[in-house]
Design an enzyme around this catalytic site. Structure first.
Site, mmCIF file in Angstrom:
data_model
loop_
_atom_site.group_PDB
_atom_site.id
_atom_site.type_symbol
_atom_site.label_atom_id
_atom_site.label_comp_id
_atom_site.label_asym_id
_atom_site.label_seq_id
_atom_site.Cartn_x
_atom_site.Cartn_y
_atom_site.Cartn_z
ATOM 1 N N LYS A 1 0.844 -1.191 0.000
ATOM 2 C CA LYS A 1 0.000 0.000 0.000
ATOM 3 C C LYS A 1 0.880 1.242 0.000
ATOM 4 O O LYS A 1 1.543 1.545 0.995
ATOM 5 C CB LYS A 1 -0.913 0.037 1.226
ATOM 6 N N GLU B 1 9.364 0.993 11.269
ATOM 7 C CA GLU B 1 10.366 2.060 11.198
ATOM 8 C C GLU B 1 9.588 3.350 11.398
ATOM 9 O O GLU B 1 8.812 3.761 10.537
ATOM 10 C CB GLU B 1 11.111 2.031 9.865
ATOM 11 N N CYS C 1 12.983 10.659 8.479
ATOM 12 C CA CYS C 1 13.062 10.176 9.866
ATOM 13 C C CYS C 1 14.485 10.252 10.409
ATOM 14 O O CYS C 1 14.686 10.302 11.622
ATOM 15 C CB CYS C 1 12.564 8.729 9.950
ATOM 16 N N GLU D 1 9.035 15.375 16.662
ATOM 17 C CA GLU D 1 9.579 15.277 15.304
ATOM 18 C C GLU D 1 8.928 16.338 14.425
ATOM 19 O O GLU D 1 7.716 16.309 14.196
ATOM 20 C CB GLU D 1 9.327 13.881 14.721
#
Length: 452
Positions: A154, A229, A263, A356
């Protein structure tokens, strides 16, 4: 049929309208994968390797087309997009070496022979984010296919175009029908069925920690394997004995690459107090020199953010009270632009230090000594990546062992190589992708004792 409009983030123009699959279509695709899996598993290792090499060659032959698609769809610079398409090719070539090297063990036992086999799980679901749509997809499907699994993938709703094309190239290369399927759709529909459908025996997810926790909880109900992750808040640690000129010149590219939508972005720069002011003096021209603009231009170093909504979220980290040291440039006119921005937080609890950002905003803070640097670097729930700048090899090793992160680089910001393992500590995720053992994450170990 539900559709979504794919928008070019540099121009705000619609690139293409894509049909989204629903729950019933997702189930049908999973069932096709379940039927295809036994035959794919039975393909001789050398033949599976040849098909993966043909897939890699098809990617290479269409590398420029894939890169241009990513520029239009994700706003990546053309240089980055070419690297990303090349990474898919390289991951597939690396994966092609796996089927003939998926070795078990012969274990000494009394009364017979004991051997182990690494057998495929069956159907693997891969959920891909919008920030690096091509390489992160390949990190999942490459070793999964090499280990003999069927894959349903996906792509992110915002960036499905290169994944769709990779699915077409797999078929053109001879990968059998049903073995690798790309399902554009909503996470709440397609991704949820990957989690809840009992035929999917593993889910690989890259994305936010919040969604990763939900996926992990859903998979737990079926004792379903996961690789996660997730987020990052990586530190770039600069010691006084480092090459300050080089550390400052490269620091912007450790955080502003892909407009900070990474990331692994080194979004906290920790600088030893004795050289803090000098480092900022060197950093300012480097930040102002980052070339932000048209991602199709060969000279561009940073493109736009992915969407207007994401730009608003990034901007929320720079409040009226935030001390901004300096900023870079951004184009005028349409596009989801945000300038490279350097801030000097007042307190360790400032959002820009704890959350983040996922955009081109970096916080610079001082530290006193080695122990203080490690303490600040580890003062986060994340642990994905980071950099250490020093000319003292002993210090480099001590700090590398002290920092709680899965991927560190010394005098460099290079985190990812397809032949080395990648993954995070703490809330940055579970498991490892890439590297020599990547395929083992897509297998069961079977032990067989033969009495003699």
């Amino acid at each position: 049929m539900t559709t979504t409009q794919v928008v070019n983030p540099a121009t705000e123009q619609v690139v293409r309208t894509v049909e989204l699959v629903d729950a019933a279509q997702t189930d049908a695709a999973i069932e096709r994968a379940q039927r295809a899996a036994p035959d794919w598993r039975a393909v001789a290792p050398g033949d599976r390797a040849r098909l993966l090499r043909r897939f890699a060659e098809a990617v290479d032959a269409n590398l420029e087309q894939l890169a241009q698609l990513e520029v239009a769809n994700a706003g990546h610079t053309i240089g980055n997009a070419r690297w990303e398409a090349g990474n898919v090719r390289d991951v597939l070539h690396f994966a092609a070496g796996i089927p003939e090297r998926l070795l078990g063990n012969q274990i000494p036992v009394a009364g017979g022979i004991d051997i182990t086999f690494h057998e495929p799980l069956g159907v693997v679901g891969v959920i891909v984010p919008w920030n690096f749509p091509m390489p992160i997809a390949a990190w999942g499907f490459g070793p999964a296919l090499a280990a003999g699994n069927a894959v349903v993938l996906k792509p992110a709703e915002l960036t499905p175009l290169t994944a769709i094309r990779l699915g077409e190239l797999a078929l053109e290369a001879g990968v059998p029908e049903g073995v690798f399927q790309v399902l554009p759709g909503k996470g709440s529909v397609v991704g949820q069925r990957f989690v809840s459908h009992p035929a999917v025996r593993k889910v690989v997810f890259t994305g936010s920690t919040e969604v990763g926790k939900e996926i992990m909880a859903g998979c737990a109900r079926q004792v379903k394997r996961v690789t996660l992750e997730l987020g990052g808040k990586s530190a770039n640690i600069v010691f006084a004995d480092a090459d300050l000129e080089r550390a400052a010149a490269t620091a912007p590219y450790g955080v502003f690459d892909n407009a900070g939508q990474d990331c692994c972005a080194r979004s906290r720069i920790l600088v030893q107090r004795s050289v803090f002011d000098r480092f900022l003096e060197l950093l300012e021209p480097a930040v102002r020199g980052v070339r932000v603009g048209d991602p199709t231009a060969e000279s561009t170093e940073m493109g736009p953010l992915i969407s207007a909504a994401h730009r608003a979220r990034v901007a929320s980290f720079v409040e009226p009270s935030t001390k901004v040291a300096f900023t870079g440039t951004q184009p005028e006119g349409p596009g989801f632009w945000y300038p490279p921005t350097v801030v000097l937080p007042d307190a360790p609890s400032d959002r820009v230090l704890t959350e983040e950002v996922f955009g081109p905003v970096v916080a610079v803070v001082p530290f006193e000594d080695e122990a203080d640097a490690v303490r600040i670097a580890n003062d986060t729930e994340y642990g994905l990546s980071g950099s250490i700048w020093t000319n003292d090899v002993g210090r480099a090793l001590r700090v590398s062992r002290g920092v709680e992160a899965g991927n560190l680089s010394v005098n460099s910001h290079s985190s990812v190589r397809y032949w080395t393992p990648f993954g995070g500590f703490k809330q940055s995720g579970l498991g490892r992708e890439l590297g020599p053992d990547a395929a083992l994450a897509f297998t069961e170990t079977k032990n067989v004792f033969i009495a003699t």
